[in-house]
Design a protein around this motif. Structure first.
Motif, PDB file in Angstrom:
ATOM      1  N   LYS A  84       0.797  -1.221   0.000  1.00  0.00           N
ATOM      2  CA  LYS A  84       0.000   0.000   0.000  1.00  0.00           C
ATOM      3  C   LYS A  84       0.835   1.280   0.000  1.00  0.00           C
ATOM      4  CE  LYS A  84      -3.945  -2.112   2.359  1.00  0.00           C
ATOM      5  NZ  LYS A  84      -4.067  -3.050   1.345  1.00  0.00           N
ATOM      6  N   ARG A  85       2.151   1.142   0.204  1.00  0.00           N
ATOM      7  CA  ARG A  85       2.998   2.339   0.159  1.00  0.00           C
ATOM      8  C   ARG A  85       4.414   1.957  -0.219  1.00  0.00           C
ATOM      9  NH1 ARG A  85       6.033   4.548   4.101  1.00  0.00           N
ATOM     10  NH2 ARG A  85       6.474   3.294   5.925  1.00  0.00           N
ATOM     11  N   PHE A  86       5.124   2.940  -0.811  1.00  0.00           N
ATOM     12  CA  PHE A  86       6.462   2.708  -1.336  1.00  0.00           C
ATOM     13  C   PHE A  86       7.467   3.690  -0.744  1.00  0.00           C
ATOM     14  CE2 PHE A  86       3.367   1.845  -4.726  1.00  0.00           C
ATOM     15  CZ  PHE A  86       3.580   0.487  -4.876  1.00  0.00           C
ATOM     16  N   VAL A  87       8.662   3.186  -0.533  1.00  0.00           N
ATOM     17  CA  VAL A  87       9.821   4.007  -0.202  1.00  0.00           C
ATOM     18  C   VAL A  87      10.835   3.713  -1.305  1.00  0.00           C
ATOM     19  CG1 VAL A  87      11.666   4.431   1.460  1.00  0.00           C
ATOM     20  CG2 VAL A  87       9.351   3.871   2.278  1.00  0.00           C
ATOM     21  N   THR A 130       8.053  13.347  -1.468  1.00  0.00           N
ATOM     22  CA  THR A 130       6.851  12.522  -1.492  1.00  0.00           C
ATOM     23  C   THR A 130       6.135  12.677  -2.827  1.00  0.00           C
ATOM     24  OG1 THR A 130       5.455  14.244  -0.527  1.00  0.00           O
ATOM     25  CG2 THR A 130       6.492  12.698   1.020  1.00  0.00           C
ATOM     26  N   SER A 131       5.402  11.649  -3.191  1.00  0.00           N
ATOM     27  CA  SER A 131       4.613  11.650  -4.409  1.00  0.00           C
ATOM     28  C   SER A 131       3.589  10.534  -4.288  1.00  0.00           C
ATOM     29  CB  SER A 131       5.512  11.439  -5.628  1.00  0.00           C
ATOM     30  OG  SER A 131       4.756  11.585  -6.826  1.00  0.00           O
ATOM     31  N   THR A 132       2.935  10.220  -5.410  1.00  0.00           N
ATOM     32  CA  THR A 132       2.017   9.087  -5.439  1.00  0.00           C
ATOM     33  C   THR A 132       2.149   8.372  -6.777  1.00  0.00           C
ATOM     34  OG1 THR A 132       0.195  10.388  -6.334  1.00  0.00           O
ATOM     35  CG2 THR A 132       0.295  10.178  -3.924  1.00  0.00           C
ATOM     36  N   TYR A 133       1.713   7.129  -6.762  1.00  0.00           N
ATOM     37  CA  TYR A 133       1.590   6.333  -7.984  1.00  0.00           C
ATOM     38  C   TYR A 133       0.263   5.607  -7.879  1.00  0.00           C
ATOM     39  CZ  TYR A 133       2.208   2.707 -11.485  1.00  0.00           C
ATOM     40  OH  TYR A 133       2.022   1.878 -12.575  1.00  0.00           O
ATOM     41  N   ARG A 134      -0.644   5.879  -8.830  1.00  0.00           N
ATOM     42  CA  ARG A 134      -1.977   5.277  -8.824  1.00  0.00           C
ATOM     43  C   ARG A 134      -2.668   5.447  -7.463  1.00  0.00           C
ATOM     44  NH1 ARG A 134      -1.473  -0.675 -10.581  1.00  0.00           N
ATOM     45  NH2 ARG A 134      -3.597  -0.604  -9.819  1.00  0.00           N
ATOM     46  N   GLY A 135      -2.409   6.557  -6.792  1.00  0.00           N
ATOM     47  CA  GLY A 135      -3.017   6.848  -5.507  1.00  0.00           C
ATOM     48  C   GLY A 135      -2.274   6.272  -4.309  1.00  0.00           C
ATOM     49  N   TYR A 136      -1.213   5.538  -4.541  1.00  0.00           N
ATOM     50  CA  TYR A 136      -0.422   4.958  -3.455  1.00  0.00           C
ATOM     51  C   TYR A 136       0.751   5.881  -3.143  1.00  0.00           C
ATOM     52  CZ  TYR A 136      -3.031   0.697  -4.348  1.00  0.00           C
ATOM     53  OH  TYR A 136      -4.046  -0.214  -4.504  1.00  0.00           O
ATOM     54  N   PRO A 137       1.002   6.165  -1.861  1.00  0.00           N
ATOM     55  CA  PRO A 137       2.069   7.105  -1.508  1.00  0.00           C
ATOM     56  C   PRO A 137       3.467   6.555  -1.770  1.00  0.00           C
ATOM     57  CG  PRO A 137       1.066   6.175   0.471  1.00  0.00           C
ATOM     58  CD  PRO A 137       0.275   5.666  -0.694  1.00  0.00           C
ATOM     59  N   ILE A 138       4.340   7.468  -2.204  1.00  0.00           N
ATOM     60  CA  ILE A 138       5.760   7.179  -2.412  1.00  0.00           C
ATOM     61  C   ILE A 138       6.558   8.179  -1.575  1.00  0.00           C
ATOM     62  CG2 ILE A 138       7.679   7.020  -4.030  1.00  0.00           C
ATOM     63  CD1 ILE A 138       5.601   6.875  -6.305  1.00  0.00           C
ATOM     64  N   GLN A 139       7.517   7.687  -0.822  1.00  0.00           N
ATOM     65  CA  GLN A 139       8.476   8.539  -0.131  1.00  0.00           C
ATOM     66  C   GLN A 139       9.844   8.284  -0.757  1.00  0.00           C
ATOM     67  OE1 GLN A 139       7.175   7.165   3.941  1.00  0.00           O
ATOM     68  NE2 GLN A 139       7.750   9.285   4.381  1.00  0.00           N
TER      69      GLN A 139
END
Length: 175
Positions: A52-55, A75-84
């Motif tokens: 559900k989330r990416f680093v 921070t950002s998102t991909y397909r609504g999933y958070p990226i740090q």
């Protein structure tokens, strides 16, 4: 489905030296494959497995991630999933990269996935085996080059990595 594993650390800091013509202006995980950055295939695979989330760690041409994943640089998102994102001013390799994002991944189990490979390994099976084993870490291994992992199939243990320990085994694998 990777029950209980919601975070993935995606390795995005490599130099991509073998693809120099394609990576002079971008990190290898951003090389386009059928119009999409290579790392997005890793994200899709992980999402399908329940993440559900990416680093993501960055190094070479880190600013290029902003073009594909707009945000504030951290921070950002991909397909609504958070990226740090966590930048490495000095390349830390896999183990150092994991230590560098320890505060972002937390104490719950997490997956580490290469951002520069296409893979369809059953992550649910891998996570399930890991959680049952009680091991600190479990590696998904395969044949191929560069085979830098020495593996003892009988014990199920890694015996050496990159020849550092000097304890080779008969089976050599790729992480």
């Amino acid at each position: 489905m990777t029950a209980g594993v919601e975070t993935a650390f995606v390795l995005g800091a490599g130099l991509g030296t073998r693809l120099k013509a394609l990576t002079s202006d971008r990190p290898k995980p951003l090389v386009p494959v059928v119009g999409k950055p290579l790392i997005s295939f890793a994200f899709d695979h992980l999402i399908a497995s329940g993440v559900k989330r990416f680093v993501v760690n960055t190094h070479h041409r880190a600013e290029a991630y902003q073009q594909h994943f707009p945000g504030d640089g951290k921070t950002s998102t991909y397909r609504g999933y958070p990226i740090q994102f966590r930048h490495e001013s000095t390349l830390l390799d896999t183990g150092g990269g994991i230590k560098n994002v320890q505060d972002l991944v937390g104490s719950a189990p997490f997956l580490v996935h290469n951002g520069d490979v296409l893979a369809d390994m059953d992550l649910g099976h891998l996570v399930s085996a890991h959680l049952k084993s009680g091991n600190v870490a479990t590696l998904g291994l395969r044949s191929g080059e560069p085979a830098q992992i020495d593996f003892d199939a009988k014990s199920g243990q890694v015996t050496d990595i990159r020849g550092v320990l000097g304890t080779p085994s008969a089976q050599k694998c790729l992480f």
